[in-house]
Design an enzyme around this catalytic site. Sequence first.
Site, PDB file in Angstrom:
ATOM      1  N   VAL A 185       0.849  -1.197   0.000  1.00 21.73           N
ATOM      2  CA  VAL A 185       0.000   0.000   0.000  1.00 21.73           C
ATOM      3  C   VAL A 185       0.890   1.255   0.000  1.00 21.73           C
ATOM      4  O   VAL A 185       0.616   2.228  -0.703  1.00 21.73           O
ATOM      5  CB  VAL A 185      -0.959   0.005   1.216  1.00 21.73           C
ATOM      6  CG1 VAL A 185      -1.843   1.239   1.182  1.00 21.73           C
ATOM      7  CG2 VAL A 185      -1.825  -1.249   1.223  1.00 21.73           C
ATOM      8  N   ASN A 222      12.583  -0.229   6.199  1.00 28.32           N
ATOM      9  CA  ASN A 222      13.742  -1.084   6.529  1.00 28.32           C
ATOM     10  C   ASN A 222      13.916  -2.236   5.532  1.00 28.32           C
ATOM     11  O   ASN A 222      14.845  -3.033   5.654  1.00 28.32           O
ATOM     12  CB  ASN A 222      13.651  -1.606   7.969  1.00 28.32           C
ATOM     13  CG  ASN A 222      12.445  -2.513   8.192  1.00 28.32           C
ATOM     14  OD1 ASN A 222      11.802  -2.960   7.241  1.00 28.32           O
ATOM     15  ND2 ASN A 222      12.141  -2.772   9.453  1.00 28.32           N
ATOM     16  N   TYR A 281      -2.816  -8.455  16.404  1.00 26.09           N
ATOM     17  CA  TYR A 281      -2.593  -7.449  15.348  1.00 26.09           C
ATOM     18  C   TYR A 281      -3.575  -6.292  15.497  1.00 26.09           C
ATOM     19  O   TYR A 281      -3.182  -5.119  15.569  1.00 26.09           O
ATOM     20  CB  TYR A 281      -2.716  -8.108  13.965  1.00 26.09           C
ATOM     21  CG  TYR A 281      -2.781  -7.098  12.848  1.00 26.09           C
ATOM     22  CD1 TYR A 281      -1.727  -6.216  12.629  1.00 26.09           C
ATOM     23  CD2 TYR A 281      -3.908  -7.013  12.014  1.00 26.09           C
ATOM     24  CE1 TYR A 281      -1.797  -5.265  11.613  1.00 26.09           C
ATOM     25  CE2 TYR A 281      -3.980  -6.079  11.004  1.00 26.09           C
ATOM     26  CZ  TYR A 281      -2.926  -5.208  10.806  1.00 26.09           C
ATOM     27  OH  TYR A 281      -2.997  -4.257   9.809  1.00 26.09           O
ATOM     28  N   HIS A 318      -2.929 -13.548   1.226  1.00 29.50           N
ATOM     29  CA  HIS A 318      -4.173 -12.870   0.844  1.00 29.50           C
ATOM     30  C   HIS A 318      -4.854 -13.569  -0.325  1.00 29.50           C
ATOM     31  O   HIS A 318      -4.207 -14.087  -1.233  1.00 29.50           O
ATOM     32  CB  HIS A 318      -3.888 -11.408   0.502  1.00 29.50           C
ATOM     33  CG  HIS A 318      -3.446 -10.634   1.706  1.00 29.50           C
ATOM     34  ND1 HIS A 318      -2.158 -10.213   1.873  1.00 29.50           N
ATOM     35  CD2 HIS A 318      -4.123 -10.263   2.813  1.00 29.50           C
ATOM     36  CE1 HIS A 318      -2.059  -9.595   3.042  1.00 29.50           C
ATOM     37  NE2 HIS A 318      -3.232  -9.606   3.632  1.00 29.50           N
ATOM     38  N   ALA A 351      -8.826 -20.128  11.635  1.00 28.94           N
ATOM     39  CA  ALA A 351      -9.152 -19.584  12.964  1.00 28.94           C
ATOM     40  C   ALA A 351      -9.240 -18.066  12.906  1.00 28.94           C
ATOM     41  O   ALA A 351      -8.389 -17.406  12.298  1.00 28.94           O
ATOM     42  CB  ALA A 351      -8.090 -20.001  13.969  1.00 28.94           C
ATOM     43  N   ASP A 360     -11.451 -16.053  11.460  1.00 28.67           N
ATOM     44  CA  ASP A 360     -12.066 -15.364  10.319  1.00 28.67           C
ATOM     45  C   ASP A 360     -13.531 -15.029  10.608  1.00 28.67           C
ATOM     46  O   ASP A 360     -14.355 -15.947  10.737  1.00 28.67           O
ATOM     47  CB  ASP A 360     -12.029 -16.252   9.063  1.00 28.67           C
ATOM     48  CG  ASP A 360     -10.728 -16.153   8.304  1.00 28.67           C
ATOM     49  OD1 ASP A 360      -9.986 -15.172   8.519  1.00 28.67           O
ATOM     50  OD2 ASP A 360     -10.457 -17.058   7.492  1.00 28.67           O
TER      51      ASP A 360
HETATM   52  N1  UFG Z   1      -9.145 -17.184   2.114  1.00 32.95           N
HETATM   53  C1  UFG Z   1      -9.310 -18.462   1.608  1.00 32.95           C
HETATM   54  N2  UFG Z   1      -8.215 -19.085   1.093  1.00 32.95           N
HETATM   55  C2  UFG Z   1      -6.969 -18.523   1.063  1.00 32.95           C
HETATM   56  C3  UFG Z   1      -6.817 -17.203   1.586  1.00 32.95           C
HETATM   57  C4  UFG Z   1      -7.925 -16.577   2.116  1.00 32.95           C
HETATM   58  O1  UFG Z   1     -10.408 -19.014   1.627  1.00 32.95           O
HETATM   59  O2  UFG Z   1      -6.009 -19.158   0.594  1.00 32.95           O
HETATM   60  C5  UFG Z   1     -10.310 -16.483   2.658  1.00 32.95           C
HETATM   61  C6  UFG Z   1     -10.156 -16.118   4.123  1.00 32.95           C
HETATM   62  O3  UFG Z   1     -10.578 -17.165   4.940  1.00 32.95           O
HETATM   63  C7  UFG Z   1     -11.044 -14.882   4.207  1.00 32.95           C
HETATM   64  C8  UFG Z   1     -10.961 -14.242   2.817  1.00 32.95           C
HETATM   65  O4  UFG Z   1     -10.460 -15.266   1.969  1.00 32.95           O
HETATM   66  O5  UFG Z   1     -12.368 -15.262   4.450  1.00 32.95           O
HETATM   67  C9  UFG Z   1     -10.021 -13.054   2.744  1.00 32.95           C
HETATM   68  O6  UFG Z   1      -8.780 -13.443   3.359  1.00 32.95           O
HETATM   69  P1  UFG Z   1      -7.493 -12.499   3.305  1.00 32.95           P
HETATM   70  O7  UFG Z   1      -6.411 -13.254   4.032  1.00 32.95           O
HETATM   71  O8  UFG Z   1      -7.222 -12.069   1.915  1.00 32.95           O
HETATM   72  O9  UFG Z   1      -7.923 -11.220   4.126  1.00 32.95           O
HETATM   73  P2  UFG Z   1      -8.527 -11.099   5.613  1.00 32.95           P
HETATM   74  O10 UFG Z   1      -9.943 -10.633   5.451  1.00 32.95           O
HETATM   75  O11 UFG Z   1      -8.303 -12.303   6.423  1.00 32.95           O
HETATM   76  O12 UFG Z   1      -7.563  -9.989   6.254  1.00 32.95           O
HETATM   77  C10 UFG Z   1      -7.674  -8.634   5.955  1.00 32.95           C
HETATM   78  C11 UFG Z   1      -6.321  -7.971   6.056  1.00 32.95           C
HETATM   79  C12 UFG Z   1      -5.810  -8.024   7.486  1.00 32.95           C
HETATM   80  C13 UFG Z   1      -6.841  -7.450   8.401  1.00 32.95           C
HETATM   81  C14 UFG Z   1      -8.158  -8.131   8.225  1.00 32.95           C
HETATM   82  C15 UFG Z   1      -9.220  -7.479   9.043  1.00 32.95           C
HETATM   83  O13 UFG Z   1      -5.401  -8.598   5.205  1.00 32.95           O
HETATM   84  O14 UFG Z   1      -4.622  -7.283   7.596  1.00 32.95           O
HETATM   85  O15 UFG Z   1      -8.572  -8.057   6.862  1.00 32.95           O
HETATM   86  O16 UFG Z   1     -10.031  -8.454   9.561  1.00 32.95           O
HETATM   87  F1  UFG Z   1      -6.461  -7.584   9.687  1.00 32.95           F
END
Ligand code: UFG
Length: 326
Positions: free
Chosen positions: A12, A32, A141, A187, A282, A284
């Site tokens: 970002v 860094n 976090y 992600h 875990a 989510d």
């Molecule tokens: N997912 C999958 N398979 C994967 C990766 C992700 O099914 O291989 C799902 C996750 O379970 C989730 C969704 O896709 O339901 C999005 O997952 P991401 O990891 O892309 O993003 P998150 O929503 O978990 O996390 C984001 C930011 C974090 C922040 C969070 C806030 O990346 O920094 O939102 O809840 F903390």
Amino acid sequence: MRVLVTGGAGYVGSVVVEELARVGHSPRVLDNLQKGHRDALAEGVPFVQGDVADRPLVEALLRDEKIEAVIHMAADSLVGESVTDPAKYWRNNVGGSLALLDSMRAANVRAFVLSSTAAVYGEPEKQPIDEDAALVPTNPYGDTKLTIERVLRTYDVAYGLRSIALRYFNAAGASERCGERHDPETHLIPIVLEVAAGTRPEVSIFGDDYPTPDGTCVRDYIHVLDLARAHVLAIESLGEGGPTRAYNLGCGGDGYSVKQVVETVRAVTGHPVPVKMAPRRAGDPAVLVASSARIQRELGWRPERQDLRVIVESAWRFLRAHSSPC
Ligand code: UFG
């Protein structure tokens, strides 16, 4: 405005630097390079490799470069890692921010924008989430980011340090030259695109038994260029005064499910995307969708690229153009 962007070589951060320069501000980058990429910055962007916790370095930088505002994006941001190694998150996110704020006070720089996160809300039941929702993070976090937000409110009262915390929902997509290059990648969108590109065999869908229309988790994906624009509006508004505050950044609407992301990637790339059902990950939450009415009303921000297809197309272009370094 002369702006120091910490973490400006990250995903970002590098797009925020591009946007600042595009509209006529003067960004300087401190990173860094533990996660950032030096080549994410265009030639000519002033860059210092170093840590936000390095008081002498940062203080000298703020004074020598006559910095007027700081956008603080240098942080650790993996939810899972924050559970297994919380010490790293408290040290780097909170400790690093406190040191940076001390340097700013010493150098008399009093405008600050913080990269914050939807994780400060934990798992709210009411959607869309507005800024008045309860702040109950469910992982270290989110807790570290909320702690810094709380620090900032007290620093405004005591030291006149004005700040805005931007609570990102799911940053996604790419600009022409900068996009996601995390290692390891966790992600959803970049993972699904790597499957489409053939560099990963399949994507695991973490749970299809959530209380959502298709059973998979729903998220609010926001294009990184729209996110970057909000940072510019935030530093400009701090220049005009105003209280310390926090804004959500997402596109609202219904959000998109994991299955919808996979379908969109198939449609955009024209490639098959094998999926495998896997247990829930875990921590989510089922649904996270933002109300960003407050920043729309107060700063005039609007998402311009909220269509998931547009977001995925930009990330796909980036992946294909930069399979070798950016
Ligand atoms: N997912 C999958 N398979 C994967 C990766 C992700 O099914 O291989 C799902 C996750 O379970 C989730 C969704 O896709 O339901 C999005 O997952 P991401 O990891 O892309 O993003 P998150 O929503 O978990 O996390 C984001 C930011 C974090 C922040 C969070 C806030 O990346 O920094 O939102 O809840 F903390």
